[in-house]
Design a protein around this motif. Sequence first.
Motif, PDB file in Angstrom:
ATOM      1  N   ILE B   4       0.846  -1.187   0.000  1.00  0.00           N
ATOM      2  CA  ILE B   4       0.000   0.000   0.000  1.00  0.00           C
ATOM      3  C   ILE B   4       0.883   1.239   0.000  1.00  0.00           C
ATOM      4  O   ILE B   4       1.716   1.411   0.899  1.00  0.00           O
ATOM      5  N   SER B   5       0.699   2.091  -0.987  1.00  0.00           N
ATOM      6  CA  SER B   5       1.502   3.312  -1.115  1.00  0.00           C
ATOM      7  C   SER B   5       0.614   4.520  -0.899  1.00  0.00           C
ATOM      8  O   SER B   5      -0.462   4.618  -1.491  1.00  0.00           O
ATOM      9  N   GLN B   6       1.080   5.430  -0.059  1.00  0.00           N
ATOM     10  CA  GLN B   6       0.342   6.646   0.212  1.00  0.00           C
ATOM     11  C   GLN B   6       1.165   7.863  -0.182  1.00  0.00           C
ATOM     12  O   GLN B   6       2.378   7.906   0.031  1.00  0.00           O
ATOM     13  N   GLN B  22      -3.532  10.323  -1.505  1.00  0.00           N
ATOM     14  CA  GLN B  22      -3.770   9.228  -2.440  1.00  0.00           C
ATOM     15  C   GLN B  22      -3.293   7.909  -1.847  1.00  0.00           C
ATOM     16  O   GLN B  22      -2.278   7.861  -1.146  1.00  0.00           O
ATOM     17  N   CYS B  23      -4.014   6.864  -2.159  1.00  0.00           N
ATOM     18  CA  CYS B  23      -3.675   5.523  -1.693  1.00  0.00           C
ATOM     19  C   CYS B  23      -3.744   4.553  -2.874  1.00  0.00           C
ATOM     20  O   CYS B  23      -4.798   4.426  -3.508  1.00  0.00           O
ATOM     21  N   GLN B  24      -2.630   3.918  -3.154  1.00  0.00           N
ATOM     22  CA  GLN B  24      -2.537   2.972  -4.265  1.00  0.00           C
ATOM     23  C   GLN B  24      -2.159   1.597  -3.721  1.00  0.00           C
ATOM     24  O   GLN B  24      -1.194   1.475  -2.966  1.00  0.00           O
ATOM     25  N   TRP B  34     -10.131   4.261   5.633  1.00  0.00           N
ATOM     26  CA  TRP B  34      -9.305   5.407   6.026  1.00  0.00           C
ATOM     27  C   TRP B  34      -9.415   5.602   7.538  1.00  0.00           C
ATOM     28  O   TRP B  34     -10.521   5.689   8.081  1.00  0.00           O
ATOM     29  N   THR B  77      -8.817   8.010  -2.688  1.00  0.00           N
ATOM     30  CA  THR B  77      -8.308   9.278  -2.177  1.00  0.00           C
ATOM     31  C   THR B  77      -9.158   9.741  -1.004  1.00  0.00           C
ATOM     32  O   THR B  77     -10.360   9.466  -0.940  1.00  0.00           O
ATOM     33  N   CYS B  93      -4.317   4.891   5.177  1.00  0.00           N
ATOM     34  CA  CYS B  93      -5.101   4.075   4.270  1.00  0.00           C
ATOM     35  C   CYS B  93      -4.883   2.623   4.677  1.00  0.00           C
ATOM     36  O   CYS B  93      -3.765   2.245   5.071  1.00  0.00           O
ATOM     37  N   SER B  94      -5.907   1.818   4.575  1.00  0.00           N
ATOM     38  CA  SER B  94      -5.744   0.415   4.927  1.00  0.00           C
ATOM     39  C   SER B  94      -6.648  -0.447   4.066  1.00  0.00           C
ATOM     40  O   SER B  94      -7.632   0.035   3.493  1.00  0.00           O
ATOM     41  N   GLY B 105      -1.156   1.334   5.054  1.00  0.00           N
ATOM     42  CA  GLY B 105      -0.116   2.059   4.359  1.00  0.00           C
ATOM     43  C   GLY B 105       0.771   2.747   5.378  1.00  0.00           C
ATOM     44  O   GLY B 105       0.530   2.695   6.586  1.00  0.00           O
ATOM     45  N   SER B 108       0.079   9.253   6.104  1.00  0.00           N
ATOM     46  CA  SER B 108       0.362  10.623   5.672  1.00  0.00           C
ATOM     47  C   SER B 108       0.309  11.513   6.906  1.00  0.00           C
ATOM     48  O   SER B 108      -0.735  11.625   7.551  1.00  0.00           O
TER      49      SER B 108
END
Lengths: 111, 113
Positions: B4-6, B22-24, B34, B77, B93-94, B105, B108
Amino acid sequence: GQQVMQIPQYQHVQEGEDFTTYCNSSTTLSNIQWYKQRPGGHPVFLIQLVKSGEVKKQKRLTFQFGEAKKNSSLHITATQTTDVGTYFCAFHGGATNKLIFGTGTLLAVQP
Amino acid sequence: SAVISQKPSRDICQRGTSLTIQCQVDSQVTMMFWYRQQPGQSLTLIATANQGSEATYESGFVIDKFPISRPNLTFSTLTVSNMSPEDSSIYLCSVGTAGNTIYFGEGSWLTVV
């Protein structure tokens, strides 16, 4: 709403000493999970307990779920500086069965 | 487990402005959430991000303040709108798994000045 209290809030130990954190609920839980958050990091899943009286071990960590499924404990044997962080218990609850986190226990380990 | 990338990982924002996080995720996931973690506190669920429909908000959180998008199964997002210093927190983000566990993630870290 459902709440879970963790004690202690903070614990400072000398390296090599044991450590235990307790998670207590007023209601019966379907399961309990434990997470670790290092300083400056994000929570990382450690384990999930489901059965009454269940005990699981991960190296120096021992997790226990109470017989009544209302409490849980995490015990660390012979702490190391790498054990530093905040330990959270969590459970599924509420109307939407969301994951609810306990208040957390911050562990400091002095070398 | 999913990766998970934030973005952003950290920001300092002026009060009254808005910021979108953003969360990818590197794989398709059904459940995305979130969370907010205020300084020295535990984690609180803001909302469940639903793919193709409006997010499901928890008590105390509203869409006007925290609009969420989830256009597909790998991306979401969270916008923190009209920020005040009380919004200074870590926003996480999870994703959920079939086993009911949550992977987070890196978070942030927002500071509102």
